[in-house]
Structure formats: C-alpha cells, structure tokens
Write an enzyme that holds these catalytic residues in place. Structure first.
Site, PDB file in Angstrom:
ATOM      1  N   ASP A 131      18.477  19.915 -51.263  1.00  0.00           N
ATOM      2  CA  ASP A 131      17.457  20.386 -51.578  1.00  0.00           C
ATOM      3  C   ASP A 131      16.340  20.042 -50.279  1.00  0.00           C
ATOM      4  O   ASP A 131      16.221  18.844 -50.004  1.00  0.00           O
ATOM      5  CB  ASP A 131      16.765  19.747 -52.909  1.00  0.00           C
ATOM      6  CG  ASP A 131      15.343  20.254 -53.009  1.00  0.00           C
ATOM      7  OD1 ASP A 131      14.720  20.663 -52.222  1.00  0.00           O
ATOM      8  OD2 ASP A 131      14.883  19.900 -54.202  1.00  0.00           O
ATOM      9  N   TYR A 140       2.441  31.162 -47.339  1.00  0.00           N
ATOM     10  CA  TYR A 140       3.619  31.452 -46.429  1.00  0.00           C
ATOM     11  C   TYR A 140       2.953  31.887 -44.924  1.00  0.00           C
ATOM     12  O   TYR A 140       3.743  31.108 -43.900  1.00  0.00           O
ATOM     13  CB  TYR A 140       4.091  33.130 -47.017  1.00  0.00           C
ATOM     14  CG  TYR A 140       5.365  33.626 -46.496  1.00  0.00           C
ATOM     15  CD1 TYR A 140       6.454  32.481 -46.525  1.00  0.00           C
ATOM     16  CD2 TYR A 140       5.498  34.489 -45.665  1.00  0.00           C
ATOM     17  CE1 TYR A 140       7.801  32.923 -46.366  1.00  0.00           C
ATOM     18  CE2 TYR A 140       6.643  34.908 -45.293  1.00  0.00           C
ATOM     19  CZ  TYR A 140       7.971  34.395 -45.590  1.00  0.00           C
ATOM     20  OH  TYR A 140       9.285  34.539 -45.044  1.00  0.00           O
ATOM     21  N   LYS A 179       4.729  29.241 -42.063  1.00  0.00           N
ATOM     22  CA  LYS A 179       5.527  29.913 -41.137  1.00  0.00           C
ATOM     23  C   LYS A 179       4.858  29.818 -39.605  1.00  0.00           C
ATOM     24  O   LYS A 179       5.587  29.671 -38.734  1.00  0.00           O
ATOM     25  CB  LYS A 179       5.804  31.405 -41.440  1.00  0.00           C
ATOM     26  CG  LYS A 179       6.610  31.690 -42.561  1.00  0.00           C
ATOM     27  CD  LYS A 179       8.196  31.052 -42.448  1.00  0.00           C
ATOM     28  CE  LYS A 179       9.175  31.357 -43.774  1.00  0.00           C
ATOM     29  NZ  LYS A 179      10.124  30.823 -43.608  1.00  0.00           N
TER      30      LYS A 179
HETATM   31  N1  LIG Z   1      13.753  38.661 -46.405  1.00  0.00           N
HETATM   32  C1  LIG Z   1      12.862  38.952 -45.713  1.00  0.00           C
HETATM   33  O1  LIG Z   1      12.082  39.804 -45.630  1.00  0.00           O
HETATM   34  C2  LIG Z   1      12.348  37.769 -44.925  1.00  0.00           C
HETATM   35  C3  LIG Z   1      11.548  38.040 -43.723  1.00  0.00           C
HETATM   36  C4  LIG Z   1      10.903  36.893 -42.897  1.00  0.00           C
HETATM   37  C5  LIG Z   1      11.572  35.769 -43.189  1.00  0.00           C
HETATM   38  N2  LIG Z   1      12.246  35.275 -44.323  1.00  0.00           N
HETATM   39  C6  LIG Z   1      12.576  33.954 -44.393  1.00  0.00           C
HETATM   40  O2  LIG Z   1      14.286  34.150 -44.269  1.00  0.00           O
HETATM   41  C7  LIG Z   1      14.649  32.889 -45.029  1.00  0.00           C
HETATM   42  C8  LIG Z   1      15.620  33.363 -46.235  1.00  0.00           C
HETATM   43  O3  LIG Z   1      14.900  34.257 -47.126  1.00  0.00           O
HETATM   44  P1  LIG Z   1      16.005  35.241 -47.836  1.00  0.00           P
HETATM   45  O4  LIG Z   1      15.200  36.821 -47.621  1.00  0.00           O
HETATM   46  O5  LIG Z   1      17.349  35.181 -47.304  1.00  0.00           O
HETATM   47  O6  LIG Z   1      15.633  34.708 -49.472  1.00  0.00           O
HETATM   48  P2  LIG Z   1      16.416  34.654 -50.426  1.00  0.00           P
HETATM   49  O7  LIG Z   1      15.691  34.269 -51.629  1.00  0.00           O
HETATM   50  O8  LIG Z   1      17.633  35.720 -50.767  1.00  0.00           O
HETATM   51  O9  LIG Z   1      17.347  33.076 -50.196  1.00  0.00           O
HETATM   52  C9  LIG Z   1      16.924  31.902 -50.136  1.00  0.00           C
HETATM   53  C10 LIG Z   1      18.004  30.928 -50.274  1.00  0.00           C
HETATM   54  O10 LIG Z   1      17.372  29.734 -49.861  1.00  0.00           O
HETATM   55  C11 LIG Z   1      17.758  28.817 -51.144  1.00  0.00           C
HETATM   56  N3  LIG Z   1      16.614  27.476 -51.464  1.00  0.00           N
HETATM   57  C12 LIG Z   1      15.298  28.035 -51.919  1.00  0.00           C
HETATM   58  N4  LIG Z   1      14.683  26.685 -51.976  1.00  0.00           N
HETATM   59  C13 LIG Z   1      15.730  25.911 -51.554  1.00  0.00           C
HETATM   60  C14 LIG Z   1      15.432  24.462 -51.397  1.00  0.00           C
HETATM   61  N5  LIG Z   1      14.547  23.654 -51.758  1.00  0.00           N
HETATM   62  N6  LIG Z   1      16.326  23.823 -50.640  1.00  0.00           N
HETATM   63  C15 LIG Z   1      17.560  24.323 -50.592  1.00  0.00           C
HETATM   64  N7  LIG Z   1      17.778  25.631 -50.393  1.00  0.00           N
HETATM   65  C16 LIG Z   1      16.914  26.552 -51.162  1.00  0.00           C
HETATM   66  C17 LIG Z   1      17.973  29.759 -52.236  1.00  0.00           C
HETATM   67  O11 LIG Z   1      18.711  29.226 -53.588  1.00  0.00           O
HETATM   68  C18 LIG Z   1      18.612  30.668 -51.681  1.00  0.00           C
HETATM   69  O12 LIG Z   1      20.107  30.573 -51.437  1.00  0.00           O
HETATM   70  C19 LIG Z   1      13.425  32.178 -45.822  1.00  0.00           C
HETATM   71  O13 LIG Z   1      13.003  31.044 -45.023  1.00  0.00           O
HETATM   72  C20 LIG Z   1      12.357  33.543 -45.495  1.00  0.00           C
HETATM   73  O14 LIG Z   1      10.897  33.059 -45.703  1.00  0.00           O
HETATM   74  C21 LIG Z   1      12.692  36.431 -44.815  1.00  0.00           C
END
Ligand SMILES: NC(=O)c1ccc[n+]([C@@H]2O[C@H](COP(=O)([O-])OP(=O)(O)OC[C@H]3O[C@@H](n4cnc5c(N)ncnc54)[C@H](O)[C@@H]3O)[C@@H](O)[C@H]2O)c1
Length: 251
Positions: free
Chosen positions: A60, A151, A155
């Site tokens: 976590d 957010y 970020k």
């Molecule tokens: N998908 C998008 O459009 C997008 C755009 C910009 C940035 N991001 C960033 O990319 C990263 C991944 O996003 P995603 O789209 O793959 O999301 P997602 O929800 O598919 O995956 C997130 C993962 O993080 C894990 N997680 C959440 N809280 C946690 C914690 N406290 N400790 C450990 N693991 C934890 C979840 O279990 C999951 O496996 C994030 O930081 C998100 O802000 C995503």
C-alpha cells in the site's frame, strides 16, 4: 536481448491499467518485474500469466512500513533495484467547492505522498548501483480541470517532486535519474471509476475525446513505450523531465 535485459524493476499499481501495460512491456524486454499493489488477486493472476519474470508483493503506497519491507524483500531476492515506477494512483472528482477535506487528503495520500515514500525509500538501495525512477504524473499535473482539484494538486506536486529528486540525485552523482510521465486520457479502468462519479458519463467521455486534438484516447501500451524508454539506458541523459504523451490535449 531485450532493451532492459536483466534489469530489476518495481511497478506499483502493476495489477491494472497503465501499470499492467508497463509490466507486460518490461517483461517482453527482458526485465525481472516486481508488482507492488493492494489488489493482490489481480496482481497474482497477471504474474501467473507472465511466468517466472514476475513476482508480487503486497504494497500500500501510503504506508511507509510497506515500502521499507518491499525494498528489504527486493534486496534479499535480487540484491539491487534498477527501476522504480511510481504508478499507483486514484482519481477523485471534485471542485474547490465540492471536494471534502477527507477526499482531498486521500488524493494527496495516495497520488503524492505515495510517490514521495517510493522515491525516499528506493534511494538507499538504488544509489549503490544507479537506476531510473519514473513517476506517473498526468497532463492534469500541467493543466487545470475545475472538477479535478485534488488530482491537479497531487499530480502538480509529483511534477515538482520529480524535479527536486532528480536534482539531488544528479548533484550527489548517484547515477540515479528521476522523470515524470504525463499521459492524456488513456483507456484503463480508472476512467470507468471517474465516469461512475459524474451525472452524465457519456458527456464526460465525449469531452475527453474532443479534448485530444489527435482525435482519440490513448492506449495503455503507448504509455508502456515511454516507460520502457525511461527505464532503459537509452534515456541515460534524461532527468527531471516531463514526458508528455497526451494526444496533444495540453496544447
Ligand atoms: N488512465 C488515464 O487516463 C491516466 C491518465 C493520466 C495519468 N494516469 C495515472 O496513471 C496511474 C495508473 O492509472 P490507471 O489508469 O492504470 O488506473 P487503474 O485504476 O487501472 O490502476 C491503478 C492501480 O493502482 C493500484 N492502487 C490503488 N491504490 C493503491 C495503493 N494505495 N497502493 C498500491 N496500489 C494501489 C490499484 O489496485 C490498481 O492496480 C495513476 O497514477 C493515474 O493517476 C492515468
């Protein structure tokens, strides 16, 4: 030989979405990957599919004790770490009026303090042999959205934390680099979670598409590609950089 053959990488949030795409690409390019996640069932399913190159640790990112235990386990198993991808994150919808203090704190705890803890606790192990720290920021770290106050703040914090850490690593001559990735909207489960928080999910989705001049949302493997570059020695002169992969949405 893969582009990161033999490197040892930890990917947080590697069980889903962008993290999963990064894990898949790293394994395809020869790395040994540790997934650190709270969703152990999904992480183990992915690890079983990908075989011996992948292992799973319960992490976590908000808990300092978890980070200390994670790097102790990696040191014991692999002796070093070459790549840390601080990818785990959530998105909470809310404006300066609607977002609660609790919601704001949770956002910062996972998306910003989680990255701080990762950078802090990887340093003693990584500085022995050098390596690459990759922080998953967002286009929202560079451009404001009235409904994503927490957010945006988290970020933007990751963006500057990355530069400060990069400067320290460079000045100390640790052979460590630290860069941030700034994706636009990418098709992953996080988008479903954001859409579930608003009254008109279709209108939100359409606004995402129209907000990307390239005419579509991104694909997870397009973020996997930049994460591969930053993990590899091809990016040896890149540090403190903002790697924007957003279909032009920040223009
Ligand atoms: N998908 C998008 O459009 C997008 C755009 C910009 C940035 N991001 C960033 O990319 C990263 C991944 O996003 P995603 O789209 O793959 O999301 P997602 O929800 O598919 O995956 C997130 C993962 O993080 C894990 N997680 C959440 N809280 C946690 C914690 N406290 N400790 C450990 N693991 C934890 C979840 O279990 C999951 O496996 C994030 O930081 C998100 O802000 C995503």
């Amino acid at each position: 030989m893969g582009r990161i053959q033999g490197k040892i990488a930890l990917v947080t949030g590697g069980a889903s979405g962008l993290g999963e795409a990064i894990v898949r690409r790293y394994v395809a390019e020869g790395a040994q990957v540790v997934i650190g996640d709270i969703d152990l069932a999904a992480a183990k399913t992915l690890a079983e599919e990908l075989g011996d190159a992948v292992s799973v640790l319960a992490l976590d990112v908000t808990r300092e004790a978890d980070w200390i235990a994670t790097f102790a386990a990696i040191e014991q198993r692999h002796g070093r770490i070459d790549v840390l991808v601080n990818n785990a994150g959530i998105t909470t919808v809310g404006s300066i009026e609607s977002l609660s203090l609790e919601g704001f704190r949770t956002m910062l705890d996972i998306d910003l303090i989680g990255v701080f803890l990762g950078c802090k606790h990887v340093t003693p192990l990584m500085k022995r042999s050098g390596g690459s720290v990759i922080n998953m920021a967002s286009m929202c770290g560079l451009k404001a959205d009235a409904e994503l106050l927490g957010y945006n703040a988290a970020k933007a914090g990751v963006t500057m934390l990355t530069k400060s850490a990069a400067l320290h690593y460079a000045r100390q001559r640790y052979g460590m680099r630290c860069n941030s990735i700034h994706p636009g909207a990418i098709h992953t489960p996080i988008l479903e979670k954001v859409m579930s928080q608003v009254a008109d999910p279709k209108a939100l989705y359409d606004s995402w598409v129209s907000g990307h001049p390239i005419g579509r949302l991104g694909r997870p493997e397009e973020i996997g590609a930049i994460a591969l570059y930053l993990a590899s020695d091809e990016s040896a002169f890149a540090t403190g950089g903002e790697f924007v992969v957003d279909g032009g949405s920040s223009l």
